[in-house]
Design an enzyme around this catalytic site. Structure first.
Site, PDB file in Angstrom:
ATOM      1  N   SER A  58      55.865  61.754  44.508  1.00  0.00           N
ATOM      2  CA  SER A  58      55.064  61.547  44.259  1.00  0.00           C
ATOM      3  C   SER A  58      54.207  59.486  44.472  1.00  0.00           C
ATOM      4  O   SER A  58      53.354  60.361  45.246  1.00  0.00           O
ATOM      5  CB  SER A  58      55.921  60.366  42.741  1.00  0.00           C
ATOM      6  OG  SER A  58      55.493  60.520  41.484  1.00  0.00           O
ATOM      7  N   ASP A  60      54.308  70.404  36.211  1.00  0.00           N
ATOM      8  CA  ASP A  60      54.688  68.648  36.612  1.00  0.00           C
ATOM      9  C   ASP A  60      53.017  68.634  35.026  1.00  0.00           C
ATOM     10  O   ASP A  60      52.105  69.030  35.324  1.00  0.00           O
ATOM     11  CB  ASP A  60      54.726  68.434  37.777  1.00  0.00           C
ATOM     12  CG  ASP A  60      54.204  67.022  37.834  1.00  0.00           C
ATOM     13  OD1 ASP A  60      53.925  65.988  37.346  1.00  0.00           O
ATOM     14  OD2 ASP A  60      54.866  66.462  39.546  1.00  0.00           O
ATOM     15  N   HIS A  90      58.220  67.329  37.557  1.00  0.00           N
ATOM     16  CA  HIS A  90      58.286  66.165  38.181  1.00  0.00           C
ATOM     17  C   HIS A  90      58.777  66.178  39.346  1.00  0.00           C
ATOM     18  O   HIS A  90      58.978  65.119  40.967  1.00  0.00           O
ATOM     19  CB  HIS A  90      57.413  65.757  37.788  1.00  0.00           C
ATOM     20  CG  HIS A  90      57.061  64.368  38.726  1.00  0.00           C
ATOM     21  ND1 HIS A  90      55.550  64.214  39.555  1.00  0.00           N
ATOM     22  CD2 HIS A  90      56.817  62.370  39.127  1.00  0.00           C
ATOM     23  CE1 HIS A  90      54.860  63.299  39.806  1.00  0.00           C
ATOM     24  NE2 HIS A  90      56.119  62.501  39.389  1.00  0.00           N
TER      25      HIS A  90
END
Length: 212
Positions: free
Chosen positions: A108, A158, A189
């Site tokens: 991320s 996501d 995610h």
């Protein structure tokens, strides 16, 4: 394995159990810290030295590696600044711990700063596993990434780092010469077991090639 603050970033370091495999630089997501990805690193490449810094930016008390202006809107000047700082930390860690150039594993926000370091300071990294990344800079630098291995793992569901965004990143890195593999998984995610399995196979395969 206590947190260490003597270098430019608070971090954790785990010495190599197998000096023939490359070290891993572990970069957490928003709200994580230097402890978050140590179990993942140990699972992905057993025996690798692990270097895991904490992001130096706080957003509502949560560590990040660079500032953002809104969800999905990055402060690009800060991205460039923090990428330079992180590249400097990598060099500090290499000298302090006597390790080689690391392969980065970023999740991320950590994947986004990893992509920025890869293009702004390509000499700092031997390769990259980018899990749920986005394109960190609107104008990506004209870096020479000839042959640098990159694995990008996206989640089909996501809502934050959408697969089309990761495809743009993959194309940008490939245009600069990187050897890019992009996989879209049936996930959101969050990190999935499929991510771990694919990243481990990719890292072990490349480590075996480096050692041969």
């Amino acid at each position: 394995m206590n947190a260490v603050a003597t270098l430019s970033h608070v971090h954790r370091f785990v010495p190599a159990g197998d000096p023939t495999v490359p070290p891993l630089l572990l970069l957490h997501g928003t709200g994580g810290d230097e402890n978050d990805l140590l179990p993942l690193g140990a699972a992905l490449l057993p025996g690798a030295a692990l270097v895991s810094p904490r992001g130096r930016v706080l957003e509502n008390g949560m560590p990040r590696f660079f500032r953002r202006l809104a969800e999905g809107v990055f402060d690009e000047a800060d991205v460039r600044l923090r990428a330079g700082e992180l590249a400097g930390f990598v060099e500090e860690a290499r000298v302090a711990y006597g390790i080689g150039t690391p392969v980065v594993v970023g999740f991320s926000n950590g994947a986004n700063i990893a992509a920025a370091v890869l293009t702004l300071h390509p000499e700092a990294l031997a390769g990259a596993v980018l899990i749920r990344p986005m394109v960190p800079l609107g104008q990506m630098p004209a870096a020479d990434l000839a042959g640098k291995p990159v694995l990008i793992l996206s989640g089909a569901m996501d809502p934050i780092a959408r697969p089309d965004e990761a495809r743009r990143l993959a194309a940008s890195l490939a245009e600069r010469g990187a050897a890019v593999e992009h996989r879209v998984l049936p996930a959101g995610h969050g990190l999935s077991q499929a991510d771990v399995a694919i990243a481990k196979e990719w890292l072990v395969r490349r480590a075996a090639g480096d050692a041969s």
